[in-house]
Design a protein around this motif. Structure first.
Motif, PDB file in Angstrom:
ATOM      1  N   UNK A 282       0.832  -1.204   0.000  1.00 47.84           N
ATOM      2  CA  UNK A 282       0.000   0.000   0.000  1.00 47.84           C
ATOM      3  C   UNK A 282       0.867   1.255   0.000  1.00 47.84           C
ATOM      4  N   UNK A 283       1.920   1.248   0.784  1.00 48.14           N
ATOM      5  CA  UNK A 283       2.825   2.398   0.857  1.00 48.14           C
ATOM      6  C   UNK A 283       3.416   2.740  -0.497  1.00 48.14           C
TER       7      UNK A 283
ATOM      8  N   UNK B 248       3.188   5.164  11.780  1.00 43.00           N
ATOM      9  CA  UNK B 248       4.082   5.749  10.785  1.00 43.00           C
ATOM     10  C   UNK B 248       3.411   5.769   9.407  1.00 43.00           C
ATOM     11  N   UNK B 249       2.695   4.700   9.086  1.00 38.62           N
ATOM     12  CA  UNK B 249       1.964   4.640   7.821  1.00 38.62           C
ATOM     13  C   UNK B 249       0.935   5.762   7.736  1.00 38.62           C
ATOM     14  N   UNK B 250       0.165   5.958   8.819  1.00 35.29           N
ATOM     15  CA  UNK B 250      -0.854   7.004   8.825  1.00 35.29           C
ATOM     16  C   UNK B 250      -0.236   8.387   8.662  1.00 35.29           C
ATOM     17  N   UNK B 251       0.868   8.625   9.333  1.00 39.67           N
ATOM     18  CA  UNK B 251       1.535   9.926   9.231  1.00 39.67           C
ATOM     19  C   UNK B 251       2.058  10.173   7.820  1.00 39.67           C
ATOM     20  N   UNK B 252       2.613   9.129   7.202  1.00 34.73           N
ATOM     21  CA  UNK B 252       3.110   9.267   5.832  1.00 34.73           C
ATOM     22  C   UNK B 252       1.953   9.491   4.862  1.00 34.73           C
ATOM     23  N   UNK B 253       0.845   8.786   5.088  1.00 33.89           N
ATOM     24  CA  UNK B 253      -0.335   8.965   4.241  1.00 33.89           C
ATOM     25  C   UNK B 253      -0.877  10.381   4.378  1.00 33.89           C
ATOM     26  N   UNK B 254      -0.912  10.875   5.591  1.00 31.44           N
ATOM     27  CA  UNK B 254      -1.393  12.231   5.821  1.00 31.44           C
ATOM     28  C   UNK B 254      -0.545  13.254   5.069  1.00 31.44           C
ATOM     29  N   UNK B 255       0.769  13.053   5.078  1.00 33.88           N
ATOM     30  CA  UNK B 255       1.665  13.958   4.363  1.00 33.88           C
ATOM     31  C   UNK B 255       1.400  13.927   2.863  1.00 33.88           C
ATOM     32  N   UNK B 256       1.199  12.720   2.320  1.00 35.14           N
ATOM     33  CA  UNK B 256       0.922  12.580   0.892  1.00 35.14           C
ATOM     34  C   UNK B 256      -0.384  13.285   0.526  1.00 35.14           C
ATOM     35  N   UNK B 257      -1.408  13.115   1.347  1.00 38.29           N
ATOM     36  CA  UNK B 257      -2.702  13.721   1.023  1.00 38.29           C
ATOM     37  C   UNK B 257      -2.637  15.238   1.085  1.00 38.29           C
ATOM     38  N   UNK B 258      -1.926  15.779   2.066  1.00 38.95           N
ATOM     39  CA  UNK B 258      -1.783  17.235   2.159  1.00 38.95           C
ATOM     40  C   UNK B 258      -1.006  17.768   0.961  1.00 38.95           C
ATOM     41  N   UNK B 259       0.051  17.064   0.581  1.00 44.11           N
ATOM     42  CA  UNK B 259       0.890  17.521  -0.529  1.00 44.11           C
ATOM     43  C   UNK B 259       0.183  17.432  -1.876  1.00 44.11           C
TER      44      UNK B 259
ATOM     45  N   UNK C  42      -5.958  -1.155  16.462  1.00 45.03           N
ATOM     46  CA  UNK C  42      -5.525   0.171  16.009  1.00 45.03           C
ATOM     47  C   UNK C  42      -6.649   1.018  15.408  1.00 45.03           C
ATOM     48  N   UNK C  43      -7.912   0.550  15.493  1.00 37.60           N
ATOM     49  CA  UNK C  43      -9.014   1.332  14.942  1.00 37.60           C
ATOM     50  C   UNK C  43      -9.135   2.693  15.635  1.00 37.60           C
ATOM     51  N   UNK C  44      -8.854   2.714  16.943  1.00 33.99           N
ATOM     52  CA  UNK C  44      -8.929   4.001  17.646  1.00 33.99           C
ATOM     53  C   UNK C  44      -7.894   4.977  17.107  1.00 33.99           C
ATOM     54  N   UNK C  45      -6.746   4.472  16.685  1.00 30.79           N
ATOM     55  CA  UNK C  45      -5.708   5.323  16.114  1.00 30.79           C
ATOM     56  C   UNK C  45      -6.165   5.889  14.770  1.00 30.79           C
ATOM     57  N   UNK C  46      -6.796   5.048  13.965  1.00 28.57           N
ATOM     58  CA  UNK C  46      -7.324   5.506  12.682  1.00 28.57           C
ATOM     59  C   UNK C  46      -8.340   6.623  12.886  1.00 28.57           C
ATOM     60  N   UNK C  47      -9.261   6.428  13.830  1.00 32.98           N
ATOM     61  CA  UNK C  47     -10.296   7.426  14.090  1.00 32.98           C
ATOM     62  C   UNK C  47      -9.708   8.723  14.623  1.00 32.98           C
ATOM     63  N   UNK C  48      -8.655   8.609  15.422  1.00 35.23           N
ATOM     64  CA  UNK C  48      -8.040   9.811  15.998  1.00 35.23           C
ATOM     65  C   UNK C  48      -7.312  10.629  14.931  1.00 35.23           C
ATOM     66  N   UNK C  49      -6.586   9.964  14.056  1.00 36.83           N
ATOM     67  CA  UNK C  49      -5.803  10.657  13.031  1.00 36.83           C
ATOM     68  C   UNK C  49      -6.706  11.179  11.913  1.00 36.83           C
TER      69      UNK C  49
END
Length: 208
Positions: A89-90, A120-131, A149-156
Motif C-alpha cells: 500500500x505504501x 508511521x503509515x498514517x503519518x506518511x499517508x497524511x503527508x501525501x494527502x496534504x501535498x 488500532x481502529x482508535x488510532x485511525x479514528x483519531x488521526x
C-alpha cells in the motif's frame, strides 16, 4: 476556508457544505453486512481514483464497479492483500497524482500491524494527502473482530463517517452519522439513507 472536494455523492455533499476539505483523511466505519461498498463505488466518480483492496481480488472489485447501477468512475484497482499489505500500500500511495481519491477497502488488514508501524503509515499517508490535495477514504469494518488500532485511525482521521445499520423484522435501516469533521462542522443529526442500487436519502417517516 480550505478548498472542498466533492465526494461524488451529491446528497452527502449537500449535508457537508460542498464536500470534504482537500488533503483530508476519512474513516468510513460500517457494518460488514451493510452495503457500504456503494459509497466506495460512488466516491470514484468525482475524480481519478486509486482503489486498494485488501480482501477481494482486484478483478472482483472491477467487476462489481462495472455492474453497479449508479454513477461511478474508472478507478485504478490494485490488490494489496496477501503478504506485506502495508508495504504494498505504501508503494502505491506514493504514486498518487494531484487531487486524487484514494480508497483502502478494507483498512482492517493494515490496522493489524504493530502500532508504531501503523502510526508511521498514517503519518506518511497524511503527508501525501496534504501535498497532493486529495482525499483518502479508509473503509473500516465494525464487525466482531475490530483491530486494536481502529482508535488510532479514528483519531488521526480528519473526518469520520459512521454508517449504522439496524435490521428489524420489517426493514434494513441505515443512518450516517458524522461525529468528526475537521475544517468544517460535524452533523448534529444522522442522515437516514437508503442503500439499494445507489446511495439515496430515505424519505420514509420514522414510526415511534
Amino acid at each position: 476556508m480550505a478548498k472542498r472536494l466533492s465526494t461524488g455523492i451529491s446528497i452527502l455533499d449537500r449535508e457537508i457544505e460542498g464536500g470534504v476539505p482537500a488533503g483530508s483523511m476519512v474513516l468510513l466505519s460500517a457494518e460488514p453486512a451493510s452495503q457500504s461498498e456503494l459509497f466506495l463505488y460512488e466516491l470514484t466518480a468525482a475524480r481519478p481514483s486509486l482503489y486498494l483492496t485488501t480482501v477481494r481480488s482486484d478483478q472482483s472489485v472491477e467487476d462489481a464497479i462495472a455492474a453497479a447501477n449508479t454513477r461511478t468512475g474508472s478507478p485504478t484497482v490494485r490488490d494489496v492483500g496477501g503478504d506485506a499489505p502495508l508495504d504494498r500500500a505504501n508503494r502505491l500511495i506514493g504514486t498518487l497524482p494531484e487531487e486524487a481519491t484514494l480508497i483502502v477497502d478494507v483498512v482492517d488488514a493494515l490496522e493489524r500491524y504493530d502500532r508504531s508501524r501503523y502510526r508511521r503509515f498514517l503519518n506518511e499517508l497524511q503527508t501525501v494527502m496534504v501535498n497532493t490535495g486529495g482525499i483518502a477514504i479508509l473503509h473500516g469494518l465494525k464487525g466482531q473482530n475490530i483491530p486494536a488500532n481502529r482508535d488510532l485511525t479514528a483519531h488521526v482521521a480528519d473526518v469520520v463517517f459512521d454508517l449504522r445499520t439496524k435490521i428489524t423484522n420489517a426493514e434494513v435501516e441505515n443512518r450516517l452519522v458524522v461525529p468528526k469533521f475537521r475544517g468544517g462542522k460535524a452533523l448534529s443529526e444522522p442522515i437516514k439513507l437508503r442503500l439499494a442500487e445507489s446511495v439515496n436519502i430515505d424519505t420514509s417517516r420514522d414510526i415511534a
